[in-house]
Design a protein around this motif. Structure first.
Motif, short mmCIF file in Angstrom:
data_model
loop_
_atom_site.label_atom_id
_atom_site.label_comp_id
_atom_site.label_asym_id
_atom_site.label_seq_id
_atom_site.Cartn_x
_atom_site.Cartn_y
_atom_site.Cartn_z
N GLY A 97 0.83 -1.20 0.00
CA GLY A 97 0.00 0.00 0.00
C GLY A 97 0.86 1.24 0.00
N HIS A 98 0.37 2.30 -0.62
CA HIS A 98 1.08 3.58 -0.66
C HIS A 98 0.16 4.69 -0.16
CE1 HIS A 98 4.17 1.85 -3.31
NE2 HIS A 98 3.24 1.53 -4.20
N ALA A 99 0.76 5.68 0.47
CA ALA A 99 0.10 6.97 0.69
C ALA A 99 1.07 8.04 0.21
CB ALA A 99 -0.26 7.18 2.14
N THR A 100 0.64 8.83 -0.75
CA THR A 100 1.49 9.86 -1.34
C THR A 100 1.11 11.21 -0.76
OG1 THR A 100 1.71 8.59 -3.38
CG2 THR A 100 2.14 10.95 -3.53
N VAL A 101 2.14 11.96 -0.33
CA VAL A 101 1.92 13.29 0.25
C VAL A 101 2.60 14.30 -0.68
CG1 VAL A 101 2.20 14.74 2.28
CG2 VAL A 101 1.96 12.26 2.55
N ARG A 102 1.80 15.05 -1.39
CA ARG A 102 2.35 15.98 -2.37
C ARG A 102 1.66 17.33 -2.24
NH1 ARG A 102 1.73 13.01 -6.63
NH2 ARG A 102 3.84 12.24 -6.94
N ARG A 103 2.48 18.36 -1.93
CA ARG A 103 1.99 19.74 -1.91
C ARG A 103 2.98 20.56 -2.74
NH1 ARG A 103 1.28 18.34 3.61
NH2 ARG A 103 3.09 19.61 4.25
N PRO A 104 2.82 20.55 -4.06
CA PRO A 104 3.79 21.24 -4.93
C PRO A 104 3.85 22.73 -4.60
CG PRO A 104 2.32 19.83 -6.21
CD PRO A 104 1.75 19.91 -4.82
N PRO A 105 5.04 23.34 -4.75
CA PRO A 105 6.26 22.67 -5.22
C PRO A 105 7.12 22.10 -4.11
CG PRO A 105 6.63 25.02 -5.07
CD PRO A 105 5.20 24.81 -4.65
N ASP A 106 6.74 22.33 -2.84
CA ASP A 106 7.69 22.08 -1.76
C ASP A 106 7.68 20.67 -1.19
OD1 ASP A 106 8.55 24.66 -2.00
OD2 ASP A 106 7.44 25.42 -0.26
N VAL A 107 6.58 19.96 -1.26
CA VAL A 107 6.48 18.65 -0.59
C VAL A 107 6.20 17.56 -1.61
CG1 VAL A 107 5.15 17.25 1.04
CG2 VAL A 107 5.76 19.61 1.62
N HIS A 108 7.09 16.56 -1.64
CA HIS A 108 6.95 15.38 -2.48
C HIS A 108 7.43 14.20 -1.64
CE1 HIS A 108 6.39 17.83 -6.14
NE2 HIS A 108 7.21 18.66 -5.53
N SER A 109 6.53 13.57 -0.92
CA SER A 109 6.93 12.54 0.04
C SER A 109 5.82 11.50 0.17
CB SER A 109 7.25 13.19 1.40
OG SER A 109 7.96 12.32 2.23
N GLY B 138 4.04 6.99 -2.96
CA GLY B 138 4.40 6.59 -1.61
C GLY B 138 5.77 7.09 -1.20
N ALA B 139 6.56 6.19 -0.65
CA ALA B 139 7.90 6.55 -0.17
C ALA B 139 8.85 6.94 -1.28
CB ALA B 139 8.48 5.38 0.62
N GLY B 140 8.48 6.68 -2.53
CA GLY B 140 9.32 7.05 -3.66
C GLY B 140 8.96 8.36 -4.31
N THR B 141 8.00 9.09 -3.75
CA THR B 141 7.51 10.31 -4.39
C THR B 141 8.62 11.32 -4.63
OG1 THR B 141 5.35 9.97 -3.37
CG2 THR B 141 5.80 12.16 -4.22
N GLY B 142 9.52 11.46 -3.67
CA GLY B 142 10.56 12.49 -3.79
C GLY B 142 11.97 11.96 -3.96
N THR B 143 12.13 10.69 -4.29
CA THR B 143 13.49 10.12 -4.35
C THR B 143 14.03 10.11 -5.78
OG1 THR B 143 12.73 7.83 -4.61
CG2 THR B 143 13.01 8.65 -2.36
N GLY B 144 15.35 10.04 -5.87
CA GLY B 144 16.03 9.97 -7.16
C GLY B 144 17.25 9.09 -7.04
N ALA B 145 17.66 8.51 -8.17
CA ALA B 145 18.81 7.60 -8.13
C ALA B 145 19.59 7.68 -9.43
CB ALA B 145 18.36 6.15 -7.88
N LEU B 146 20.91 7.62 -9.30
CA LEU B 146 21.79 7.45 -10.46
C LEU B 146 21.62 8.57 -11.48
CD1 LEU B 146 21.06 3.64 -10.75
CD2 LEU B 146 23.18 4.65 -9.86
N GLY B 147 21.29 9.77 -10.98
CA GLY B 147 21.16 10.95 -11.83
C GLY B 147 19.79 11.19 -12.40
N PHE B 148 18.81 10.34 -12.09
CA PHE B 148 17.47 10.46 -12.64
C PHE B 148 16.42 10.46 -11.52
CE2 PHE B 148 20.09 8.24 -15.77
CZ PHE B 148 19.85 8.97 -16.92
N LYS B 149 15.21 10.88 -11.84
CA LYS B 149 14.10 10.70 -10.91
C LYS B 149 13.83 9.20 -10.78
CE LYS B 149 10.73 11.82 -8.19
NZ LYS B 149 10.79 10.52 -7.53
N ALA B 150 13.69 8.76 -9.55
CA ALA B 150 13.45 7.33 -9.29
C ALA B 150 12.22 7.21 -8.41
CB ALA B 150 14.68 6.68 -8.67
#
Length: 352
Positions: A44-56, A175-187
Motif C-alpha cells: 500500500g502507498h500513501a502519497t503526500v504531495r503539496r507542490p512545489p515544496d512537498v513530495h513525500s 508513496g515513499a518514492g515520491t521524492g526520491t532519485g537515483a543514479l542521476g534520474f528521478k526514481a
C-alpha cells in the motif's frame, strides 16, 4: 555488444523494463513481476504531495497477518549503515519480523514508527500485546521535498496499511518514492519477482526497492548518464545524501539465518546498477519468509534463490526509474525522468 531487439513504448506510456525487452538473468517471473507475486504479500502507498515544496509519502509491505504472536522469519543486511532502519537490532537478534515493513522519508521515520505501533495494537489478537518491534526504513528525499516539514502523519500511515492489497504494485513517484532519485534520474518505488526452483520445487521471490542512491546507471553492463540520453539541467543530488531500501519476500522454505544471506545478495545487486555506495548512503535490505513452520532447505540448494534476488533487484531499480516522471520540487530543483526511447537508443549504440 550486439544491438538488441526492443519494443518501443507507446507515446506517453511509462513502460517497465520487460516492456522494452530488457531482461536481467535467465529466470522467469511471477504473473505480475512484483513482490505481490509472493502469496499473502500486499503493498500500500500513501502519497503526500503539496507542490512545489512537498513530495513525500509512505509505502507499506504487509506480509499476511504478521504480528508479535505470529512472527515471520527474517534477516537484515546493512551494506552501509548511514540510515535509520528502525527495528534492526531485534530482527538481527531474534530473526523474527513482527510487523509490516514501512518505508518513508528520513525525518518522518520516527512518526511513522509510532503510527505503526498504534495500528498494530488495534489488530486482531493484539489486545494483550505489551511490546512489539516496528520495522521502518527510510530514504532522504530532501533534494525535492521540504524534509524538515516532516509531512508524513499518522493518517498517511494508516491509509497505506489499510489500503495495502495484492495485485499490481504502483511504481515510480508514489508513496515513499515520491521524492526520491537515483543514479542521476528521478526514481522512486520499483518491484520485480522471480520463480526459482529449490530442491526441485518452484517458489517465488519478490523484491521492492525505494531507490535514492548515487552513482552512474548501468543497464546490461552499459553506462547510461543523463547526458548520454540527451538530458541537460541542474546538478543531481550529492551522492552523500543517497540511500536504498530493499524489501525481499519469499515463500521458499528458509530460516532467518538463510534470509540474512538472501538480504546480503539484495544489497550486492545494487553494484550491478551502478551504485556508488558512498559515505552517506544508507543501503539496507530486509528479507522475510512467509512459511515460518516449513523445514528449511539445505544451504547448498540456495543458489537459485540468490541468483533470483540479484536479478530481481537489478530489474526493480530500473523499473523505479522508468516509472518515474520528471519532478520539480523544493527550491526549484528538478530531477529528470529516464526517457525509455533514448535509453533504448543508448543500449543499441555500438560500444566504443
Amino acid at each position: 555488444m550486439e544491438p538488441m531487439a526492443h519494443v518501443r513504448p507507446a507515446q506517453g506510456a511509462r513502460p517497465r523494463a520487460r516492456d522494452l525487452g530488457i531482461v536481467f538473468g535467465r529466470g522467469g517471473t511471477g504473473p505480475l513481476d512484483a513482490i505481490t507475486d509472493v502469496p499473502g504479500v500486499r503493498v500500500g502507498h500513501a502519497t503526500v504531495r503539496r507542490p512545489p515544496d512537498v513530495h513525500s509519502g509512505v509505502t507499506a509491505v504487509v506480509p499476511g497477518d504478521v504480528a508479535p504472536h505470529a512472527p515471520l522469519p527474517a534477516g537484515v543486511f546493512t551494506g552501509n549503515g548511514y540510515g535509520k532502519l528502525i527495528g534492526t537490532t531485534q530482527v538481527t537478534e531474534l530473526g523474527a519480523l513482527e510487523t509490516p515493513v514501512l518505508l518513508t522519508s528520513t525525518l518522518s521515520a520516527f512518526r511513522v514508527a509510532d503510527a505503526l505501533v498504534g495500528w498494530m495494537l488495534e489488530q486482531p489478537g493484539c489486545g494483550e500485546v505489551r511490546s512489539l518491534n516496528p520495522v521502518v526504513g527510510e530514504c532522504n528525499d530532501g533534494f525535492l521535498s521540504d524534509i524538515r516539514a516532516r509531512p508524513v502523519h499518522e493518517e498517511h500511515v494508516r491509509a497505506a496499511l489499510d489500503g495495502a492489497s495484492g495485485g499490481p504494485v504502483a511504481e515510480g513517484c508514489v508513496g515513499a518514492g515520491t521524492g526520491t532519485g537515483a543514479l542521476g534520474f528521478k526514481a522512486g518505488i520499483g518491484t520485480a519477482s522471480r520463480t526459482p526452483a529449490l530442491a526441485g520445487r518452484p517458489y517465488t521471490a519478490g523484491v521492492l526497492v525505494q531507490a535514492n542512491f548515487g552513482g552512474t546507471l548501468r543497464v546490461l553492463g552499459r553506462r547510461v548518464t543523463p547526458r548520454s540520453v540527451g538530458l541537460t539541467g541542474g546538478p543531481a543530488p550529492a551522492a552523500e545524501t543517497g540511500s536504498c531500501m530493499i524489501v525481499v519476500a519469499t515463500d521458499a522454505p528458509v530460516d532467518a539465518r538463510q534470509l540474512t544471506r538472501v538480504a546480503r545478495r539484495a544489497v550486492f545487486a545494487l553494484a550491478r546498477t551502478g551504485a556508488a555506495y558512498s559515505h552517506g548512503s544508507g543501503d539496507y535490505a530486509i528479507a522475510f519468509g512467509t512459511r515460518p513452520q516449513a523445514a528449511p532447505v539445505a544451504d547448498d540448494e540456495l543458489g537459485p534463490l540468490f541468483e533470483a534476488v540479484l536479478d530481481a533487484v537489478e530489474e526493480a531499480v530500473l523499473n523505479s526509474l522508468l516509472a518515474a516522471t520528471t519532478t520539480t520540487g523544493f527550491g526549484g530543483r528538478t530531477l529528470p525522468a529516464l526517457p525509455a526511447d533514448r535509453l533504448l537508443d543508448a543500449l543499441n549504440t555500438p560500444a566504443l
